[in-house]
Design an enzyme around this catalytic site. Structure first.
Site: not given
Length: 462
Positions: A33, A35, A38, A51, A176, A183, A267, A316, A441
């Site tokens: 990696e 970056r 991680l 999020k 797009g 989001e 896009t 995904l 319920h």
């Protein structure tokens, strides 16, 4: 020169999960990696930070629109953008440090730097070359732009730049109407920006159920987002920190323009394989730049495998994770399987949107006889109590066998509710099996049961 059983290139959801699973199965494992942290795109500049902003902006929306109705009165909160970004960064840090801890716990070596494959069985990181019996490419994807649109990450931004804006823009154009655009467009709309979404197709979220598409767009319009559909963006000009987006409407070829403080280019994404040396190795690629693999994730070169966004299939994180685990288990001699017919997709706006399996159009195209069970969240007691009655659950089942073929949800906690249906589909369940399962319920999940009941004699609370 260090020698390993497996070296994984990339520490995104596919790569780090694969690395941990390899180590759990007794393979000496390293992960490359470049970056400083991680987690790849997902944890650093994708799923997790977006999020965090979606959550904080939703809390603002609740305070402005629903608190008073619940008897929570007082001055509406103001937006401290700098603090909101700090909160987002803290969330990123907690998650990326968590992966680093898991690597140490499972004795996965982190080879820090950018990797390349000079030949089969060898990975070069910086000036060092490491040997590996197996190499797994999990290099992920990168932002894909449009001709005539130059991303500068200041005025014209990708999803990465949209997470680091200096301030909330007054006017934002989103190019797009897919998951990322809606989001992040939703985030800035809640924070006070005038958001205009320009989409080439005639429906939002391409590939989703048509009824969901219409309901979703209508809901977002009520929340203040503007939509220009069937429009082909011609270019973006920037001057003095402002931008002008020009586009043509496909229906009449008329040209229009709209001004903005910020333009978000959403896009799509494309596989990222730059610098790996795949051309010299002769690794077979598709016309779309994806690494070609067989059913066991093996490339055209012995000992080299690939998973995640850089191969075929939906981009995904959870799809990459499943492939990472399956690839690891295959190398360890097991017989893994990924069911690509049961991979859910989720959009984390409010309300959320989630889907798994076939759409109605796909079933029609396949000539499959099916039935529809649908239930509105307005009939769900918990949803009404929480100002979350917008949306519905729709289950598609085989007309003869009642076997669940797909499900589509727009409503509260849709991204969590969909997994009940995923499990049912993995076991080949009928809608009646869901309908006869007792649900607590009051919960949102009762709407799933009601939709399953609607596939039979009918929902109770409809």
């Amino acid at each position: 020169m260090a020698s390993y059983d497996v070296i994984i290139i990339g520490s995104g959801p596919g790569g780090y999960v694969c690395a941990i699973r390899c180590a759990q199965l007794g393979l000496k494992t390293a992960c490359v990696e470049g970056r400083d942290t991680l987690g790849g795109t997902c944890l650093n500049v994708g799923c997790i930070p977006s999020k965090a902003l979606l959550h904080s902006s939703h809390m603002l929306h609740e305070a402005e629109h629903n608190f008073a109705a619940m008897g929570l009165k007082g001055k509406s909160p103001s937006v401290d953008w700098k603090q909101m970004l700090s909160y987002k960064d803290d969330v990123i840090g907690q998650n990326t440090k968590g992966i680093e801890f898991l690597f140490k716990k499972n004795k996965v070596d982190w080879l820090k730097g950018w990797g390349s494959i000079p030949e089969a069985g060898k990975v070069k990181v910086g000036d060092e070359v490491h040997e590996a019996k197996h190499i797994i490419i999990a290099s992920g994807s990168e932002v894909s732009s449009l001709p005539g649109v130059e991303i500068d990450e200041k005025t014209v931004v990708s999803s990465t730049g949209a997470l680091e804006l200096k301030k909330v823009p007054n006017d934002m154009v989103v190019i797009g109407a897919g998951v990322i655009g809606l989001e992040l467009g939703s985030v800035y709309s809640r924070l006070g920006a005038n958001v205009t979404v320009i989409e080439f197709l005639d429906a939002v979220t391409p590939g989703m159920d048509a009824e969901i598409q219409k309901t979703f767009q209508r809901t977002l319009k009520k929340q203040g987002l503007k939509f220009v559909m069937g429009a082909a963006v011609q270019g973006v000009e920037t001057k003095g920190g402002k931008a002008t987006v020009t586009y043509k409407l496909r229906k009449d070829d008329s040209e229009h323009s709209v001004d903005a403080d910020t333009v978000l280019v959403a896009t799509g994404r494309r596989p990222y394989t730059d610098g790996l040396g795949l051309d010299k190795l002769g690794v077979e690629m598709s016309d779309r730049g994806q690494i070609k693999t067989d059913a066991h994730y093996k490339t055209s070169i012995d000992g080299i495998y690939a998973i995640g966004d850089c191969i075929d299939g939906p981009m995904l994180a959870h799809k990459a994770e499943d492939e990472g685990m399956a690839c690891a288990e295959g190398l360890a001699g097991q017989k893994p399987h990924v069911n690509y017919d049961v991979i859910p997709g989720v959009i984390y706006t409010h309300p959320e949107v989630a889907a798994v399996g076939a759409t109605e159009q796909q079933l029609k195209d396949a000539g499959r006889d099916y039935k529809v069970g649908k239930f509105s969240f307005m009939g769900n007691g918990r949803a009404k109590a929480n100002f979350a009655g917008d949306g519905f659950v729709k289950i598609l089942a085989d007309k003869t066998t009642d076997r669940i073929l797909g499900a589509h949800i727009i409503g509260p906690m849709a991204g969590d509710l969909i997994h009940e249906i995923c499990v049912a589909m993995e076991f080949g369940a009928a809608a009646e099996d869901l309908a006869r399962t007792c649900h607590a319920h009051p919960t949102y999940s009762e709407a799933v049961r009601e939709a399953a009941l609607a596939c039979g004699d009918g929902a109770i609370h409809a």
